[in-house]
Design a protein around this motif. Structure first.
Motif, PDB file in Angstrom:
ATOM      1  N   ILE A   1     118.945 -64.086   7.585  1.00 51.40           N
ATOM      2  CA  ILE A   1     118.981 -65.257   8.464  1.00 51.40           C
ATOM      3  C   ILE A   1     118.054 -66.393   8.070  1.00 51.40           C
ATOM      4  O   ILE A   1     118.081 -67.436   8.696  1.00 51.40           O
ATOM      5  CB  ILE A   1     118.702 -64.870   9.933  1.00 51.40           C
ATOM      6  CG1 ILE A   1     117.319 -64.267  10.096  1.00 51.40           C
ATOM      7  CG2 ILE A   1     119.783 -63.949  10.457  1.00 51.40           C
ATOM      8  CD1 ILE A   1     116.955 -64.038  11.543  1.00 51.40           C
ATOM      9  N   VAL A   2     117.199 -66.217   7.075  1.00 50.34           N
ATOM     10  CA  VAL A   2     116.368 -67.351   6.680  1.00 50.34           C
ATOM     11  C   VAL A   2     117.188 -68.246   5.773  1.00 50.34           C
ATOM     12  O   VAL A   2     117.670 -67.796   4.743  1.00 50.34           O
ATOM     13  CB  VAL A   2     115.103 -66.887   5.951  1.00 50.34           C
ATOM     14  CG1 VAL A   2     114.308 -68.073   5.468  1.00 50.34           C
ATOM     15  CG2 VAL A   2     114.254 -66.038   6.864  1.00 50.34           C
ATOM     16  N   TRP A   3     117.371 -69.507   6.172  1.00 49.52           N
ATOM     17  CA  TRP A   3     118.144 -70.394   5.317  1.00 49.52           C
ATOM     18  C   TRP A   3     117.224 -71.121   4.348  1.00 49.52           C
ATOM     19  O   TRP A   3     116.078 -71.407   4.661  1.00 49.52           O
ATOM     20  CB  TRP A   3     118.994 -71.381   6.120  1.00 49.52           C
ATOM     21  CG  TRP A   3     118.311 -71.993   7.304  1.00 49.52           C
ATOM     22  CD1 TRP A   3     118.350 -71.537   8.572  1.00 49.52           C
ATOM     23  CD2 TRP A   3     117.481 -73.152   7.326  1.00 49.52           C
ATOM     24  NE1 TRP A   3     117.616 -72.315   9.387  1.00 49.52           N
ATOM     25  CE2 TRP A   3     117.074 -73.320   8.666  1.00 49.52           C
ATOM     26  CE3 TRP A   3     117.055 -74.067   6.367  1.00 49.52           C
ATOM     27  CZ2 TRP A   3     116.254 -74.367   9.061  1.00 49.52           C
ATOM     28  CZ3 TRP A   3     116.235 -75.107   6.757  1.00 49.52           C
ATOM     29  CH2 TRP A   3     115.853 -75.243   8.093  1.00 49.52           C
ATOM     30  N   TRP A   4     117.754 -71.368   3.157  1.00 48.98           N
ATOM     31  CA  TRP A   4     116.910 -71.971   2.120  1.00 48.98           C
ATOM     32  C   TRP A   4     117.210 -73.438   1.930  1.00 48.98           C
ATOM     33  O   TRP A   4     118.266 -73.902   2.198  1.00 48.98           O
ATOM     34  CB  TRP A   4     117.110 -71.247   0.796  1.00 48.98           C
ATOM     35  CG  TRP A   4     116.577 -69.875   0.900  1.00 48.98           C
ATOM     36  CD1 TRP A   4     117.229 -68.767   1.337  1.00 48.98           C
ATOM     37  CD2 TRP A   4     115.238 -69.466   0.626  1.00 48.98           C
ATOM     38  NE1 TRP A   4     116.394 -67.698   1.351  1.00 48.98           N
ATOM     39  CE2 TRP A   4     115.180 -68.086   0.923  1.00 48.98           C
ATOM     40  CE3 TRP A   4     114.099 -70.140   0.167  1.00 48.98           C
ATOM     41  CZ2 TRP A   4     113.999 -67.381   0.769  1.00 48.98           C
ATOM     42  CZ3 TRP A   4     112.952 -69.421   0.003  1.00 48.98           C
ATOM     43  CH2 TRP A   4     112.898 -68.051   0.315  1.00 48.98           C
TER      44      TRP A   4
END
Lengths: 109, 622
Positions: A106-109
């Motif tokens: 879920i961590v967007w880059w």
């Protein structure tokens, strides 16, 4: 264990011998399994017919099994009196797994 | 050396406390330091409430307001609530499990001094160019753009005090696993010990992420790193994740011991066994586990996507189940009991509805779509103050009255105690209940002022009046402490007369060795069992013999001072040439002292059987 028994000369030697033999058997079996798993891992990497996406999780899975063998058979976590360390090790693995899973999904880059 | 050979006087006493490794004295140090920071954090809150009392006020500037808000949150969480709970853990847990001290007395002292110097470092920022102003969470996008050294004080101060907290947490884990008296099985441990155990486990797993998060922030701010700088390929959201992976369990690190405190107080004054002991333990452990699966509910609006939001929303609501189990168990404990409304019991009774309200708004906030409306409004402020003040601070105040006689040998005045409770309870609800509606009407949090005519005027004024009442309540408590210390009468081992657990079996305050003979625990509420069988004291588990005690040591204090000095060096190394040498000197002091500790053999001393026989107070006597 040793110190406990060395205090008492009347300890049941036959029982201990049987116990040790049993443990030795477990260790040899798990050692053989570990070598087998290592060979499987090498074959997986060397064999071209398998997709990269399958290879990586498969090898990680093999590594996990090896760690469990190591902890439970060679570092004696299967013995009594290790419930506390087991609980904390598994809790730590659980927390770490959740963290890594979340960061990968879920961590967007 | 026994109690008889102690020197008295001011400086010997100071030296005694600087070097002590006795859990009971460390508890007093935690209580004093935590109380001091609690008052500082309270003053910061009052200044903010004065600023917000009327619209367009200019009592403090916007910048100062940010500093006050940041320092209020940071101080209250890290430097007031946690250490005050540690004070009670230190004072009570070894007694409750029938131990003579914690597992590592030296580390216990080190943990305190690290926390203390970290806290002092953080608060020195007020005098050295401005306090941190990036909020207690220090989100990277705000923290990296904060000018001056304020945020550096936050980063380095919390790093030091966080080490102390981690050390203390590990110490309690080992103590509770290894030092229980014969017969004290896990399922016979008092609930405060259980919650301390789970909270310490949470500290063990939650503080490393915080350490990593603020270490990365330190690299970004002081050493040219770019972990959180999107312009150079970093990601500022990662900091938020790391922070809340720590931050959410931190809430349970605070509230679980609070639950434990009430689980001790309610059976004592309802004079009934705790209802559903097993389910209480189960709920405590379950809350501990679930606490690690919900952190992203602090970040619903950062754009995680609907699936992640839904998962975390459901996980968050799940926590309501074990908490509900606990609430019903407390109610059923009181049901049919012969209740005495002493001051601690009043706090316990006031806690249940207050905390449930905080829990209900928590479930509201957990609904991710609704959270888009509540996010960053006073509704959130009201929610977490209902949980933390209504839960943790009520527990801390209740425990202060409940265990004061055990820690100091004198009862706090009950009349003044009840006045404190009434003022604090009314003030608390006056301050924060109205903030729900201010939030729903759209008042954003963390703003230094508001315009008139938007419907916020009356609500904010009421809120400020409530805050003043809470301030007066704390002043009454301090007067109570002074009056009690000067005039109070000495009390016996069991001043509440209905004590159930082991701490009420030893003298107040307990002798340095706690138990003359280690007690034999025969069930839950061991002292109550003995009382019901008409016995005056506990059953001893061993014959009377020499007691091995650890020596006092100044080394923990020096180790902590070393880090305190090094922190100044690290902070100023970009500005002044003395920065790096000072940092090196500080680290040499710390590691040199640790080296000394490793090579000097310190075997402690013995209190001899003959001295114990002469000493009539304490030991296994009711």
């Amino acid at each position: 264990m040793v110190s406990e028994n060395s205090r008492n000369p009347k300890v049941d030697l036959a029982f201990r011998r049987k116990k040790n033999a049993e443990e030795m058997k477990h260790q040899v079996v798990s050692f053989a399994l570990m070598i087998f798993l290592t060979i499987v891992a090498f074959i997986t990497v060397g064999y071209d017919g398998i997709d990269e996406w399958l290879k990586v999780p498969f090898i990680v899975l093999l590594a996990c099994i090896q760690v469990i063998f190591q902890l439970y058979y060679f570092m004696h976590m299967n013995h009594k009196g290790h419930e506390g360390p087991q609980f904390f090790i598994w809790s730590g693995i659980f927390v770490t797994f959740l963290t890594v899973l979340a960061f990968m999904t879920i961590v967007w880059w | 050396m026994s109690t008889l050979a102690r020197k008295k006087g001011f400086w010997p006493t100071v030296w005694d406390y600087l070097t002590t490794v006795d859990h009971k004295k460390i508890a007093i140090l935690y209580l004093i330091a935590g109380g001091l920071f609690f008052v500082i954090g309270g003053i910061e809150a009052l200044l903010m409430r004065i600023q917000l009392a009327i619209p367009e006020n200019d009592f403090v500037s916007a910048g100062t307001f940010n500093e006050l808000m940041t320092m209020h949150g940071t101080t209250m969480i890290f430097l007031a609530a946690t250490p005050l709970l540690f004070a009670y853990m230190n004072a009570v847990v070894p007694l409750q499990i029938g131990a003579r001290d914690v597992a590592f007395p030296f580390l216990n002292s080190l943990g305190f001094w690290l926390f203390f110097f970290g806290g002092v470092f953080l608060n020195l920022s007020w005098f050295l160019g401005g306090a941190p102003d990036a909020g207690w969470t220090a989100y990277a996008s705000v923290a990296l753009n904060s000018p001056g050294h304020g945020v550096d004080f936050y980063i380095l101060g919390l790093q030091i005090s966080g080490l102390g907290t981690l050390i203390s947490g590990i110490n309690f884990l080992v103590t509770i696993i290894n030092m229980r008296a014969p017969g004290m099985t896990y399922m016979r441990m008092p609930l405060f010990t259980w919650t301390t155990f789970v909270a310490s486990g949470l500290i063990l797993f939650a503080f490393p992420p915080l350490t990593v998060g603020i270490a990365l922030l330190m690299f970004d701010r002081l050493f040219g790193g770019n972990f959180f700088n999107p312009a150079l390929g970093g990601n500022t959201i990662i900091y938020e994740h790391i922070f809340w992976i720590f931050g959410h369990p931190e809430v349970y690190i605070l509230v679980l011991p609070a639950f434990g405190i009430f689980s001790e107080i309610i059976p004592t004054f309802a004079r009934k066994r705790l209802f559903g002991y097993t389910s209480m333990v189960f709920a405590t452990v379950l809350i501990g586990f679930l606490g690690f699966m919900v952190w992203a509910h602090h970040m619903f609006t950062t754009g995680l996507g609907p699936i992640a939001n839904a998962i975390f929303a459901v996980a968050t609501m799940t926590i309501g189940v074990p908490t509900g189990i606990k609430v019903f168990n407390w109610l059923f404990t009181m049901w049919g009991g012969s209740i005495r409304f002493t001051t601690p019991m009043l706090y316990a009774v006031g806690f249940i509805p207050s905390f449930v309200m905080g829990g209900v708004t928590g479930v509201m906030l957990a609904a991710a779509p609704a959270d888009y409306q509540y996010h960053d409004t006073y509704f959130v402020v009201a929610h977490f103050h209902y949980v933390i003040v209504g839960g943790v601070v009520f527990a801390i105040l209740a425990a202060a009255h409940y265990w004061w006689p055990k820690m100091f040998g004198k009862m706090l005045n009950e009349t003044l105690g009840k006045i404190t409770f009434v003022l604090f309870f009314i003030g608390f609800h006056l301050t924060f209940f109205i903030q729900h509606f201010l939030g729903l009407m759209g008042m954003p949090r963390r703003v230094f002022t508001f315009l008139s005519g938007q419907g916020f005027d009356t609500g904010n004024l009421i809120s400020t009046i409530g805050a003043v009442l809470m301030g007066i309540a704390v002043v009454v408590l301090l007067i109570n402490v002074v009056v009690t210390s000067v005039k109070g009468e000495k009390v016996g081992a069991d001043p509440w007369e209905d004590g159930r657990s082991l701490e009420w079996a030893v003298a107040s305050p307990p002798p340095e060795y706690n138990f003359k003979q280690t007690p034999l625990v025969r069930g839950l509420d061991p002292l109550w069992i003995e009382k019901m069988e008409g016995k005056k004291g506990l059953t001893p588990a061993e014959p009377l013999s020499d007691i091995h005690m650890p020596n006092s040591s100044i080394l923990p204090f020096i180790i902590s001072i070393g880090l305190f000095i090094a922190a100044f060096g690290l902070m100023y190394h970009n500005d002044y040439s003395w920065g790096v040498p000072v940092a090196i000197i500080g680290f040499i002091i710390t590691f040199g002292t640790m080296f000394l500790r490793s090579i000097i053999d310190d075997h402690g001393y013995h209190i001899h059987k003959e001295d114990l026989l002469k000493d009539d107070n304490g030991g296994v006597q009711a």
